[in-house]
Design a protein around this motif. Structure first.
Motif, PDB file in Angstrom:
ATOM      1  N   LEU B 127      -3.813  18.461  10.469  1.00 36.32           N
ATOM      2  CA  LEU B 127      -4.013  17.872   9.156  1.00 36.32           C
ATOM      3  C   LEU B 127      -5.493  17.696   8.856  1.00 36.32           C
ATOM      4  O   LEU B 127      -5.953  17.920   7.727  1.00 36.32           O
ATOM      5  CB  LEU B 127      -3.291  16.519   9.075  1.00 36.32           C
ATOM      6  CG  LEU B 127      -1.781  16.608   9.094  1.00 36.32           C
ATOM      7  CD1 LEU B 127      -1.159  15.225   9.152  1.00 36.32           C
ATOM      8  CD2 LEU B 127      -1.279  17.327   7.852  1.00 36.32           C
ATOM      9  N   LEU B 130      -6.841  20.961   7.915  1.00 37.02           N
ATOM     10  CA  LEU B 130      -6.318  21.323   6.598  1.00 37.02           C
ATOM     11  C   LEU B 130      -7.135  20.652   5.507  1.00 37.02           C
ATOM     12  O   LEU B 130      -7.561  21.300   4.542  1.00 37.02           O
ATOM     13  CB  LEU B 130      -4.843  20.900   6.515  1.00 37.02           C
ATOM     14  CG  LEU B 130      -4.147  20.965   5.166  1.00 37.02           C
ATOM     15  CD1 LEU B 130      -4.183  22.359   4.628  1.00 37.02           C
ATOM     16  CD2 LEU B 130      -2.713  20.513   5.314  1.00 37.02           C
ATOM     17  N   VAL B 131      -7.397  19.341   5.666  1.00 40.42           N
ATOM     18  CA  VAL B 131      -8.142  18.624   4.636  1.00 40.42           C
ATOM     19  C   VAL B 131      -9.561  19.161   4.544  1.00 40.42           C
ATOM     20  O   VAL B 131     -10.118  19.314   3.450  1.00 40.42           O
ATOM     21  CB  VAL B 131      -8.127  17.118   4.930  1.00 40.42           C
ATOM     22  CG1 VAL B 131      -9.069  16.389   4.019  1.00 40.42           C
ATOM     23  CG2 VAL B 131      -6.734  16.575   4.777  1.00 40.42           C
ATOM     24  N   CYS B 133     -10.501  22.187   5.119  1.00 38.34           N
ATOM     25  CA  CYS B 133     -10.443  23.444   4.368  1.00 38.34           C
ATOM     26  C   CYS B 133     -10.395  23.187   2.877  1.00 38.34           C
ATOM     27  O   CYS B 133     -11.018  23.906   2.094  1.00 38.34           O
ATOM     28  CB  CYS B 133      -9.184  24.231   4.754  1.00 38.34           C
ATOM     29  SG  CYS B 133      -9.386  25.215   6.208  1.00 38.34           S
ATOM     30  N   LEU B 134      -9.654  22.127   2.502  1.00 41.55           N
ATOM     31  CA  LEU B 134      -9.507  21.858   1.072  1.00 41.55           C
ATOM     32  C   LEU B 134     -10.804  21.390   0.444  1.00 41.55           C
ATOM     33  O   LEU B 134     -11.126  21.752  -0.682  1.00 41.55           O
ATOM     34  CB  LEU B 134      -8.440  20.784   0.855  1.00 41.55           C
ATOM     35  CG  LEU B 134      -7.001  21.208   1.055  1.00 41.55           C
ATOM     36  CD1 LEU B 134      -6.099  20.006   0.851  1.00 41.55           C
ATOM     37  CD2 LEU B 134      -6.619  22.298   0.081  1.00 41.55           C
ATOM     38  N   THR B 135     -11.538  20.538   1.167  1.00 41.90           N
ATOM     39  CA  THR B 135     -12.716  19.970   0.521  1.00 41.90           C
ATOM     40  C   THR B 135     -13.936  20.860   0.636  1.00 41.90           C
ATOM     41  O   THR B 135     -14.933  20.618  -0.013  1.00 41.90           O
ATOM     42  CB  THR B 135     -13.062  18.585   1.100  1.00 41.90           C
ATOM     43  OG1 THR B 135     -13.245  18.735   2.505  1.00 41.90           O
ATOM     44  CG2 THR B 135     -11.949  17.609   0.849  1.00 41.90           C
ATOM     45  N   GLY B 136     -13.828  21.900   1.440  1.00 49.90           N
ATOM     46  CA  GLY B 136     -14.937  22.849   1.446  1.00 49.90           C
ATOM     47  C   GLY B 136     -15.815  22.745   2.678  1.00 49.90           C
ATOM     48  O   GLY B 136     -15.833  21.730   3.368  1.00 49.90           O
ATOM     49  N   GLU B 140     -21.764  17.674   3.341  1.00 49.33           N
ATOM     50  CA  GLU B 140     -21.562  16.597   2.366  1.00 49.33           C
ATOM     51  C   GLU B 140     -20.214  16.729   1.663  1.00 49.33           C
ATOM     52  O   GLU B 140     -19.836  15.857   0.896  1.00 49.33           O
ATOM     53  CB  GLU B 140     -22.704  16.598   1.338  1.00 49.33           C
ATOM     54  CG  GLU B 140     -22.722  17.768   0.389  1.00 49.33           C
ATOM     55  CD  GLU B 140     -23.240  19.033   1.046  1.00 49.33           C
ATOM     56  OE1 GLU B 140     -23.772  18.948   2.160  1.00 49.33           O
ATOM     57  OE2 GLU B 140     -23.134  20.097   0.429  1.00 49.33           O
ATOM     58  N   SER B 141     -19.488  17.821   1.937  1.00 44.35           N
ATOM     59  CA  SER B 141     -18.209  17.932   1.248  1.00 44.35           C
ATOM     60  C   SER B 141     -17.049  17.462   2.114  1.00 44.35           C
ATOM     61  O   SER B 141     -15.920  17.476   1.684  1.00 44.35           O
ATOM     62  CB  SER B 141     -17.973  19.367   0.796  1.00 44.35           C
ATOM     63  OG  SER B 141     -18.112  20.216   1.896  1.00 44.35           O
ATOM     64  N   ARG B 142     -17.341  17.030   3.322  1.00 44.44           N
ATOM     65  CA  ARG B 142     -16.243  16.517   4.152  1.00 44.44           C
ATOM     66  C   ARG B 142     -16.034  15.037   3.896  1.00 44.44           C
ATOM     67  O   ARG B 142     -16.954  14.328   3.531  1.00 44.44           O
ATOM     68  CB  ARG B 142     -16.583  16.697   5.630  1.00 44.44           C
ATOM     69  CG  ARG B 142     -16.655  18.147   5.979  1.00 44.44           C
ATOM     70  CD  ARG B 142     -16.935  18.369   7.416  1.00 44.44           C
ATOM     71  NE  ARG B 142     -16.895  19.812   7.640  1.00 44.44           N
ATOM     72  CZ  ARG B 142     -16.386  20.381   8.700  1.00 44.44           C
ATOM     73  NH1 ARG B 142     -15.894  19.647   9.657  1.00 44.44           N
ATOM     74  NH2 ARG B 142     -16.393  21.688   8.809  1.00 44.44           N
ATOM     75  N   LEU B 143     -14.797  14.592   4.157  1.00 37.12           N
ATOM     76  CA  LEU B 143     -14.521  13.165   4.061  1.00 37.12           C
ATOM     77  C   LEU B 143     -15.086  12.479   5.303  1.00 37.12           C
ATOM     78  O   LEU B 143     -15.201  13.081   6.361  1.00 37.12           O
ATOM     79  CB  LEU B 143     -13.015  12.932   3.997  1.00 37.12           C
ATOM     80  CG  LEU B 143     -12.255  13.532   2.815  1.00 37.12           C
ATOM     81  CD1 LEU B 143     -10.798  13.133   2.871  1.00 37.12           C
ATOM     82  CD2 LEU B 143     -12.848  13.046   1.515  1.00 37.12           C
ATOM     83  N   GLU B 147     -12.224   7.649   5.955  1.00 35.79           N
ATOM     84  CA  GLU B 147     -11.411   8.182   4.864  1.00 35.79           C
ATOM     85  C   GLU B 147     -10.362   9.137   5.422  1.00 35.79           C
ATOM     86  O   GLU B 147      -9.199   9.127   5.001  1.00 35.79           O
ATOM     87  CB  GLU B 147     -12.305   8.911   3.855  1.00 35.79           C
ATOM     88  CG  GLU B 147     -13.097   7.975   2.959  1.00 35.79           C
ATOM     89  CD  GLU B 147     -14.134   8.713   2.137  1.00 35.79           C
ATOM     90  OE1 GLU B 147     -14.502   9.845   2.523  1.00 35.79           O
ATOM     91  OE2 GLU B 147     -14.572   8.163   1.127  1.00 35.79           O
ATOM     92  N   GLN B 150      -7.558   7.198   7.019  1.00 35.20           N
ATOM     93  CA  GLN B 150      -6.709   6.589   5.997  1.00 35.20           C
ATOM     94  C   GLN B 150      -5.811   7.644   5.360  1.00 35.20           C
ATOM     95  O   GLN B 150      -4.616   7.434   5.162  1.00 35.20           O
ATOM     96  CB  GLN B 150      -7.622   5.950   4.945  1.00 35.20           C
ATOM     97  CG  GLN B 150      -6.909   5.042   3.976  1.00 35.20           C
ATOM     98  CD  GLN B 150      -7.837   4.577   2.876  1.00 35.20           C
ATOM     99  OE1 GLN B 150      -9.049   4.773   2.937  1.00 35.20           O
ATOM    100  NE2 GLN B 150      -7.277   3.984   1.864  1.00 35.20           N
ATOM    101  N   LEU B 151      -6.419   8.833   5.054  1.00 38.56           N
ATOM    102  CA  LEU B 151      -5.654   9.888   4.395  1.00 38.56           C
ATOM    103  C   LEU B 151      -4.529  10.390   5.291  1.00 38.56           C
ATOM    104  O   LEU B 151      -3.387  10.531   4.845  1.00 38.56           O
ATOM    105  CB  LEU B 151      -6.597  11.039   4.028  1.00 38.56           C
ATOM    106  CG  LEU B 151      -5.974  12.229   3.307  1.00 38.56           C
ATOM    107  CD1 LEU B 151      -5.312  11.789   2.028  1.00 38.56           C
ATOM    108  CD2 LEU B 151      -7.032  13.275   3.009  1.00 38.56           C
TER     109      LEU B 151
END
Lengths: 582, 190
Positions: B127, B130-131, B133-136, B140-143, B147, B150-151
């Motif tokens: 997971l 996966l996340v 990959c989604l945010t790029g 600076e684009s990672r959570l 976070e 929590q997600l």
């Protein structure tokens, strides 16, 4: 097929039944075949027509490229702008063809047309005196510029303003065309058209909004497992999608954390927060009242000063004319900055913060227009110094008050346009030049400006509200609005591409679209009020002037009766004298 | 179009139509695009050739996709493990991503694509990847880690029915069947 090998001709019963069934099936499938092929060709024709008509859509390519580069949020602003250009163009066609065109036809005598001017026998004479001077004799060259910018002088006598339309009927061959009725009906028509078109556009967004909000499955699983759109092929669009996904996930998580924090608040903290909020709302109301009061005073000042304009030079008189517009623009600029500063102290959820600030800005902008109209109205019906007995309004200072209101709206529109141009030229481009060529740390940190969608949309809604109000008093105003928004599209596009950085916070297009249409609707309803009040007061003034004329007629009759009775007395005296001295 | 039709044998075309969810035009277009990925001298016998992964990733439909490597890995039947794809693998992929594929098939393959370590379940590591990959890509684009925690907690709360800390295939299919956006986003059209 079977029947061909049957040599006896009739065959058995079952064979015949079989034949009939097969014939039925063949018949049905032929009918179905025909239906299918005709529906296919119909679909092909429709899709070809759609393809051709999509080429006719204004700015289709521009908006598509903006969507690809900047996302659907900014694209929604530009389609909104395109919608307003079309709306204004249709309103202009409406007003022009029903109100101005008959006059032009009759002026040139086409179709054997003649006119009949409005007769003033029944109305108090003083109320119908309106002699706009145009520009007679030798004038300074700058007078033309002044006229262009403030709608006075040569512009006042044109068909741009209400005062031009003094014709009662136009006779085209044998048809009688009642112009005042047409003017009134065209006004109702354009308001109704705007209302219907906006509602039609917002219905789609409303349905989407309703579905999205009602669905509790706007949840994390949906966002993560179905978040990536596998159809994306453009690397730029992919970049945008990554950013928007990141932002959405972060916002949702933060909102959840804040909700938890709010639920954990103690009674003391709650009390503190609520009293702080009340205090800040009082400050907001104070700021709003300050703006309204300054607009009122400035409008009164400007109207008073412009009524004795002869002793002012060019720049001063232009400044006085434009003072209300300048103050309104200043208020519209400073107000939102104050609101976005104050809202940080109120400690709301981020989504609610955005909505509340927007609501306050919307209220500020629309109420400013309302206050301007109210102060104009108070000046027009100010009966303290001058008499306004026969006509109901101050006919000495405002012989044609409708043209005056039209002129104010015209000035507001021109000034709004100039300000947008000036901001782009003198703030965006220099900032970009500074950021690209100066490598000083402070300037790099200041950076390029973001394209604020909500501010830009509120700007054009404000301009559109002015146009709706002004069209009743100045029928050709929608044409000016069309040209204005047309030019603004290109200005904003160039400014966006060259001087703005992409937003850090991507906005969801569908909900913001719906919100902006709702605000536009509020502006339209606000526009109903002055137009409705004006029409109602026109009717009222007409009856008052009629009553004034009647009163005069009655007095004249009374005088005549007195005179005649005096004549009679004189004659009777003469006769008795003659009888006494035969 | 006519040229490529003569290169693809008619009975193979019919077979592919029956085995996949694709229509005749879609198969022909896929054949055309596949043979363009091959060097000229190999285009005669495109059906039996394998295209290396680097060539597949030049397709516009895949080059901007953060799951490109997983897609190639899942659909490739290469014994060498180099994720190269034959024409049939390519058709397989397009079939699953087509409009007419059923939701079951799509969710089955989505599960395999999201299962980064190929262990048959989606655990926390999967997971997390996966996340990301989604945010790029990019720092600076990672959570942040809080976070992300929590997600992942929220995701597991919503989908993990047996509370074992991982999502298996049936739990995944169940969660995805209730998702309104899945069918429209899990789609690739050439």
């Amino acid at each position: 097929m079977r029947g061909q090998t049957d040599t006896t001709g009739m065959g058995t019963d079952e064979e015949r039944k079989g034949d009939f069934q097969q014939a039925d099936i063949k018949y049905l499938s032929r009918w179905k075949k025909w239906k299918r092929s005709s529906s296919k060709s119909l679909k092909k024709i429709l899709s070809e027509a759609k393809g051709v008509s999509s080429y006719l859509v204004l700015w289709r390519h521009d908006i598509h490229s903006i969507e690809g580069r900047f996302g659907t949020g900014i694209q929604s602003y530009f389609s909104f702008l395109r919608f307003l250009v079309l709306l204004n163009f249709i309103i202009f066609i409406l007003m022009f063809s029903f109100v101005t065109l008959p006059i032009i036809i009759s002026n040139y005598g086409i179709f054997n047309s003649t006119i009949a001017k409005i007769s003033s026998k029944n109305i108090e004479y003083n109320c119908t005196i309106y002699e706009p001077s145009g520009n007679k004799g030798l004038v300074y060259f700058y007078t033309y510029l002044q006229d262009l910018l403030s709608g006075t002088g040569i512009l006042e006598v044109t068909s741009l303003f209400y005062g031009y339309y003094t014709i009662d009927t136009v006779w085209i061959s044998i048809m009688r065309y009642n112009l005042p009725l047409a003017y009134l009906l065209a006004t109702f028509a354009y308001l109704a058209l705007s209302l219907l078109w906006i509602i039609k556009r917002s219905v789609g967004g409303f349905k989407q909004n309703l579905v999205h909000d009602a669905d509790p499955f706007q949840s994390y699983c949906n966002k993560v497992f179905a978040g990536w759109d596998f159809c994306i092929t453009d690397p730029n669009a992919a970049q945008l999608k990554h950013r928007s996904l990141q932002y959405e996930l972060q916002m949702d998580l933060e909102e959840e954390r804040l909700k938890q924090k709010i639920a954990d608040r103690t009674i003391k903290e709650k009390l503190r927060i609520y009293s702080l909020r009340i205090f800040i709302n009082i400050i907001v109301i104070a700021v709003l009242s300050g703006c309204f009061y300054s607009i009122y005073r400035v409008t009164v000042f400007s109207q008073e000063k412009s009524n004795d304009i002869s002793n002012l030079n060019f720049q001063a008189s232009l400044l006085v004319q434009y003072l209300p517009s300048i103050v309104i623009t200043l208020a519209n600029f400073i107000g939102p900055q104050i609101f976005s500063f104050l809202i940080k102290f109120e400690d709301y959820l981020p989504a609610f913060e955005i909505i509340l600030t927007l609501m306050r800005c919307v209220f500020l902008r629309l109420a400013n227009i309302a206050v301007l109209l109210f102060s104009l109205w108070s000046q027009i019906s100010d009966c303290a110094a001058d008499k306004c007995e026969p006509c109901g309004y101050n006919y000495k200072l405002y012989p044609c008050w409708e043209s005056d209101v039209g002129q104010e709206m015209y000035k507001l529109m021109i000034f709004d346009f100039i300000i947008i141009l000036a901001f782009t030229l003198f703030m965006d481009f220099p900032r970009k030049l500074l950021v690209t060529h100066c490598s000083c740390k402070a300037i790099q940190w200041w950076g390029l400006q973001e394209f604020s969608i909500s501010d830009s949309v509120l700007e054009i809604i404000y301009g559109q509200t002015i146009c709706w109000i002004g069209t009743f008093f100045s029928p050709l105003l929608p044409a000016i609005a069309t040209v204005k928004y047309f030019i603004i599209f290109y200005i904003k596009k160039i400014s966006l591409i060259h001087t703005r950085k992409p937003a850090d916070k991507p906005i969801r297009a569908s909900s913001s679209n719906f919100f902006f249409l709702v605000v536009l609707l509020i502006g339209l309803i606000l526009a109903f009020i002055p137009v409705g009040v004006s029409i109602a007061s026109l009717v009222m003034f007409y009856f008052m002037a009629l009553a004034g004329a009647h009163k005069r007629v009655v007095e004249q009759l009374r005088e005549q009766l007195v005179l005649e009775s005096r004549d009679k007395m004189f004659l009777i005296r003469k006769i008795t004298e003659a009888q006494r001295h035969p | 179009m006519g040229g490529s039709a003569s290169l693809l044998p008619r009975d193979a075309l019919g077979e592919y139509q029956e085995l996949t969810f694709l229509s005749k035009q879609e198969i022909l277009l896929a054949y055309k695009r596949f043979s363009e990925l091959l060097p000229k001298e190999e285009r005669e016998n495109a059906c039996s050739r394998r295209v290396p992964k680097s060539h597949i990733l030049t397709l516009p439909e895949l080059r901007a996709n953060p799951f490109q490597h997983r897609i190639c890995h899942v659909f490739s039947t290469s014994e060498a493990g180099d994720d190269s794809m034959s024409f049939e693998d390519f058709l397989d992929m397009l079939s699953v991503f087509s409009d007419s594929a059923t939701s079951d098939i799509k969710s089955h393959y989505a599960f395999r694509i999201f299962d980064f370590d190929d262990d048959g379940t989606l655990d926390k590591k999967d997971l997390e990847q996966l996340v990301n990959c989604l945010t790029g890509q990019g720092e600076e684009s990672r959570l942040s880690s809080t976070e992300m925690e929590q997600l992942i907690q929220n995701i597991l709360e919503e989908s993990d029915i047996d509370k074992d800390g991982t999502i298996n295939l049936s739990e995944f299919q169940h969660v995805v069947s209730r998702s309104p956006d899945f069918a429209s986003s899990f789609k690739i059209i050439l």
